[in-house]
Motif scaffolding. Sequence first.
Motif, mmCIF file in Angstrom:
data_model
loop_
_atom_site.group_PDB
_atom_site.id
_atom_site.type_symbol
_atom_site.label_atom_id
_atom_site.label_comp_id
_atom_site.label_asym_id
_atom_site.label_seq_id
_atom_site.Cartn_x
_atom_site.Cartn_y
_atom_site.Cartn_z
ATOM 1 N N ILE A 142 0.867 -1.136 -0.027
ATOM 2 C CA ILE A 142 -0.018 0.081 0.037
ATOM 3 C C ILE A 142 0.926 1.297 0.095
ATOM 4 N N LEU A 143 1.944 1.122 0.666
ATOM 5 C CA LEU A 143 2.967 2.312 0.777
ATOM 6 C C LEU A 143 4.150 2.289 -0.043
ATOM 7 N N GLU A 144 4.347 3.554 -0.751
ATOM 8 C CA GLU A 144 5.579 3.583 -1.480
ATOM 9 C C GLU A 144 6.154 4.978 -1.339
ATOM 10 N N TYR A 145 7.563 4.519 -1.170
ATOM 11 C CA TYR A 145 8.420 5.969 -0.983
ATOM 12 C C TYR A 145 8.889 6.197 -2.517
ATOM 13 N N VAL A 146 8.716 7.597 -2.791
ATOM 14 C CA VAL A 146 9.390 8.065 -4.023
ATOM 15 C C VAL A 146 10.186 9.344 -3.828
ATOM 16 N N GLU A 147 11.077 9.889 -4.378
ATOM 17 C CA GLU A 147 11.854 11.043 -4.246
ATOM 18 C C GLU A 147 10.853 11.962 -4.887
ATOM 19 N N ASP A 148 10.950 13.278 -4.544
ATOM 20 C CA ASP A 148 10.144 14.564 -4.809
ATOM 21 C C ASP A 148 10.183 14.654 -6.353
ATOM 22 N N GLU A 149 11.694 14.464 -6.807
ATOM 23 C CA GLU A 149 11.917 14.887 -8.075
ATOM 24 C C GLU A 149 11.133 13.875 -9.042
ATOM 25 N N GLU A 150 11.043 12.422 -8.786
ATOM 26 C CA GLU A 150 10.127 11.619 -9.419
ATOM 27 C C GLU A 150 8.860 12.056 -9.617
ATOM 28 N N ILE A 151 8.247 12.540 -8.575
ATOM 29 C CA ILE A 151 6.934 12.792 -8.878
ATOM 30 C C ILE A 151 6.864 14.140 -9.898
ATOM 31 N N ILE A 152 7.617 15.161 -9.721
ATOM 32 C CA ILE A 152 7.748 16.135 -10.730
ATOM 33 C C ILE A 152 8.062 15.686 -12.202
ATOM 34 N N GLU A 153 9.092 14.789 -12.319
ATOM 35 C CA GLU A 153 9.347 14.326 -13.809
ATOM 36 C C GLU A 153 8.440 13.562 -14.302
#
Length: 74
Positions: free
Chosen positions: A61-72
């Motif tokens: 259910i939970l996933e860590y992503v870098e903030d840059e990945e979300i922007i890209e």
Amino acid sequence: MILVNLDVMMAKRKMGLTELAEQVDITMANLSILKNNKAKAVRFSTLEAICKALKCQPGDILEYVEDEEIIEGG
């Protein structure tokens, strides 16, 4: 950033918001906030109840992503 992939697991288990809310004993509004990544926190007891209802692990259910990945990606 932590993403909540609750909708993905609900779809895999063919479970709707209403049914999950009843099983977890959480309001539809709060479950919707969690599902739509608007929550600032989640109690372990709630996470445990969701995992029990969906027969999954917290990592499903939970996933860590870098903030840059979300922007890209977005």
